[in-house]
Design a protein around this motif. Sequence first.
Motif: not given
Length: 505
Positions: A394-419
């Motif tokens: 799980r992401i640590c709730p204390i130090c969580a912050r938005p970060v730009e994902g790697s190209p691989e992460e973006q591609i896989v997320y898009s393929q699986e979630m359709g967005e």
Amino acid sequence: MAKSVEEAKNSLRKKTPEPEALQLIPEAMARKYTAIPLAIDGNVLHVAMANPSDIFGLEALASWSQMRIEPEAATQEEVLEAIDFNYKAYDEIEKQISSISLSDGDKVDTRLIIDTATDAPVAQALRLIIDEAVKARASDVHLQPGEDKIRVRFRIDGTLHNMFSLPLKTLTPIISRIKILANMNIADHHRPQDGQFSIKAKGRLIDIRVGIISTVCGEMAVLRLLDKSLATMALSDLGFLPKSLEKYEDMLKVPYGIILVSGPTGAGKTTTLYASVNSLDQTERNILTVEDPVEYRFSNINQIQVNPRAGITFASGLRSMLRLDPDVILIGEIRDAETANIAIQSALTGHLVLSSIHANDAVGVVLRLIDLGVEPFLVSSALIGVIAQRMVRRICPICARPVEGSPEEQIVYSQEMGEERNEFIQGAGCKSCANSGYRGRAGIFEIFCTSDEIKTLLVKGATANELRTQALKEGMLTLIQDGMFKVKENITTPAEVLRNAYSVG
């Protein structure tokens, strides 16, 4: 007041106490008054306290430190967490280790054996190591001998961390101490041994399972710390998505048949099985288990320990259980053809059977049963469903912050979630998560239900691809899809899902 406490709570997790301030107040006193020193400002010691108006606590801290105390409000949970993290016992461990005297030669003399059975330095050192592991939320402690030192490693949230090292000369007395506690043979340094003992650490009774084996550099030990709170977890605490939880609870309502849980070692299979059994009615049902080993004990469940020397294996124990009028049977693991066939026959004769089995994914479990010699028509008749699972951090709730994902992460997320999504929540690393960016774990699940169509395919001898295609058509989420839904809910990261589930499906 509530606002100031919340502000203090957040700031305390991000604040690093000054080493000089920590030295002024010993850990025992900090725990007694639920207070932790933060900083020195002239003659003022700033202290975070759960009860800033505790006059006796303030006077005691002032008297001990010889400074004026300036209290700051914080919650009890946060103060105790800060104490656990900042008061390290490494110096004390080193002090105890340095006072261990060894006789010449490799063998442990009689005096040392007697010493290790008492409150001697080696016993104190081992206790401090276990205390540190409990404070760090470790599930395992590894004592790994090398050519010149012993490496002490903790497994935290499924990942090993190097913590500190010990002199190699202390290996024999520490291993001997562990063997004495776990009722092992201290004179045998060649054959693998395993055992179990309990110890009180940080006010909690911890059950510890031990495995020792000889390596080229000496005997290596792994201590598994069994947290009893995991044994009482509800199904809703495991990380199921709402629809997945509903589907699995419907499977548990079927009066007879077999439900199987698969995944690699450390994937949480036992936790899921225990949570499943605990969700059933234990008053009107006779629940029997056969396990190797029995990790957690329950008051309303009859548990049997596998003991090959006494003739109790999974297969023989299961065969004997059928004469004890069971309603629900939990088998720790299906390892061989005999156990698989008896489990299927038990499911077909009016019992609800739950077990674990090793396979890469849910469909792979079905083929694994057939490989073990179970006829496809019997699998189709007995199998209620399969859960394949993995654990993600799980992401640590204390130090969580938005970060730009790697190209691989973006591609896989898009393929699986359709967005499309470019940014993901990640942990930057802080003292609360030991700078890992993660704190705690959740499950990701693939639930395969045997519908009428799938049963027909099974009888016809369908391939894995045909079974998977039909299951997906019926709404099954793959492990990676389930993981990406948890990414969408900011529970974990795409990298963590890919690390655990990318090779599946």
